[in-house]
Write an enzyme that holds these catalytic residues in place. Structure first.
Site, PDB file in Angstrom:
ATOM      1  N   CYS A 115      25.562  40.398  -6.122  1.00  0.00           N
ATOM      2  CA  CYS A 115      26.948  40.031  -6.424  1.00  0.00           C
ATOM      3  C   CYS A 115      27.943  41.116  -6.010  1.00  0.00           C
ATOM      4  CB  CYS A 115      27.111  39.729  -7.909  1.00  0.00           C
ATOM      5  SG  CYS A 115      26.194  38.270  -8.462  1.00  0.00           S
ATOM      6  N   HIS A 264      34.948  39.135  -8.431  1.00  0.00           N
ATOM      7  CA  HIS A 264      33.768  38.378  -8.031  1.00  0.00           C
ATOM      8  C   HIS A 264      33.677  37.127  -8.888  1.00  0.00           C
ATOM      9  CE1 HIS A 264      29.717  37.019  -7.602  1.00  0.00           C
ATOM     10  NE2 HIS A 264      29.362  37.471  -8.784  1.00  0.00           N
ATOM     11  N   ASN A 294      29.113  30.371  -8.103  1.00  0.00           N
ATOM     12  CA  ASN A 294      28.908  31.778  -7.789  1.00  0.00           C
ATOM     13  C   ASN A 294      28.179  31.875  -6.455  1.00  0.00           C
ATOM     14  OD1 ASN A 294      28.188  34.460  -7.602  1.00  0.00           O
ATOM     15  ND2 ASN A 294      27.298  34.603  -9.646  1.00  0.00           N
TER      16      ASN A 294
END
Length: 337
Positions: A115, A264, A294
């Site tokens: 991530c 993010h 995501n």
């Protein structure tokens, strides 16, 4: 002093839309449950069994970024590719992208920070340019998560979150004192590595025992993504503000000075928590997790690309990018657009 600034940006997401209702046909869940916990309404997945890879998505995003910068692949000096879903165990996606774009025999490297991958990649590219080694670096974040998710009830807490996509930027050397990256910060805390992880494949389990011998079996926890959701959330809402404060303090700025904050896209609830802490109005934060889920290393460049297309960024704006994820790793990039 040499600075680096983004001169081109682009993204690409697969056409196939997978809604929460679609996932409810595969596992015991529903739109209300997913939306309440994550903010996600839909995500994009590549067409199954077509052999579409993260490099394939990255190529399209990279071409869009090159067009935006009015550059060709021959103008690129170096490639940095961030992904947790590479085409192969090795070699990495960077060289595959170099091949597909037809670049010269330039260097290519991969970043495996999940991530936080794009933030790590952008910080690395910035250091190369500031050192005077390269002039134009192609930085890509791309993921195809859909091939490796558990779509049973056992995996629903993870599988509803992730989507496929790619984003790319061209980072170029600049002598403009008013534009470019101001500072970066990167952190890690490996003590919690297994709280968000995929354990296989890797040297810990070997190869022949798992792949060739019939009497050796792996559990779902070993082959599918595992996430201790509450634990990750608690650490994220602590580390996000720390990294943000570090970036702003280094530039002698405050949250009020920000023109746009792009976190993010891990969970809309995390983004909203951070927004409240920073006391940012809605127009100063950009979220698109509702549409894409995501996309880990791709999430920040996709959001940045969409924000630019929507006219939410103008020349000179103070823009902050911050990520937290597996590792645990986290960090920020602060720039004047």
């Amino acid at each position: 002093m040499i600075k680096s600034r983004i001169t081109g940006i682009g993204h690409y997401v697969p056409e196939r839309v997978v809604t929460n209702d679609d996932l409810a046909q595969l596992m015991t869940t529903n739109d209300e449950w997913i939306t309440e916990r994550t903010g996600i309404k839909e995500r994009r997945h590549v067409e199954p069994n077509k052999g579409i890879t993260s490099t394939d998505l990255g190529v399209v995003a990279a071409k869009n970024a090159l067009a935006d910068a009015d550059l060709t692949p021959k103008d690129i000096d170096f490639i940095i590719f961030a992904t947790l879903s590479p085409d192969y165990y090795f070699p990495g996606n960077g060289v595959l992208l170099q091949r597909e774009l037809g670049c010269d025999t330039i260097g290519a490297m991969d970043i495996r920070n999940q991530c936080s991958g794009f933030v790590y990649a952008l910080a690395t590219a910035n250091a190369f340019i500031q050192a005077g080694q390269y002039k134009n670096i192609l930085v890509v974040g791309a993921e195809v998560h859909s091939f490796g998710l558990d779509y049973s009830d056992d995996g629903r807490n993870v599988s509803v979150i992730f989507g496929d996509g790619a984003g790319a930027v061209i980072l170029s050397a600049s002598d403009d004192p008013n534009r470019g990256i101001l500072n970066t910060n990167l952190h890690s805390e490996g003590e919690f590595a297994e709280e968000l992880a995929v354990l296989f494949p890797g040297t810990k389990f070997g190869w022949s025992d798992v792949l060739l011998e019939k009497d050796h079996f792996l559990t779902k926890k070993e082959i599918y993504p595992y996430m201790n959701g509450n634990y990750v959330f608690k650490h994220a809402v602590t580390r996000f503000p720390e990294s943000i404060e570090e970036a702003l303090k280094a530039a002698d700025k405050t949250p009020e000075d920000l023109d746009l904050f792009i976190p993010h896209q891990a969970n809309l609830r995390i983004a909203q928590f951070i927004q409240k802490q920073l006391n940012l109005p809605d127009e100063k934060i950009f979220n698109n997790i509702q549409k894409y889920g995501n996309t880990t290393a791709a999430s920040i460049p996709i959001a940045l690309s969409e924000a630019k297309q929507a006219g939410k960024i103008k020349e000179g704006d103070l823009v902050l990018l911050t990520a937290f994820g597996s590792g645990f790793t986290w960090g920020s990039v602060l720039m004047n657009w």
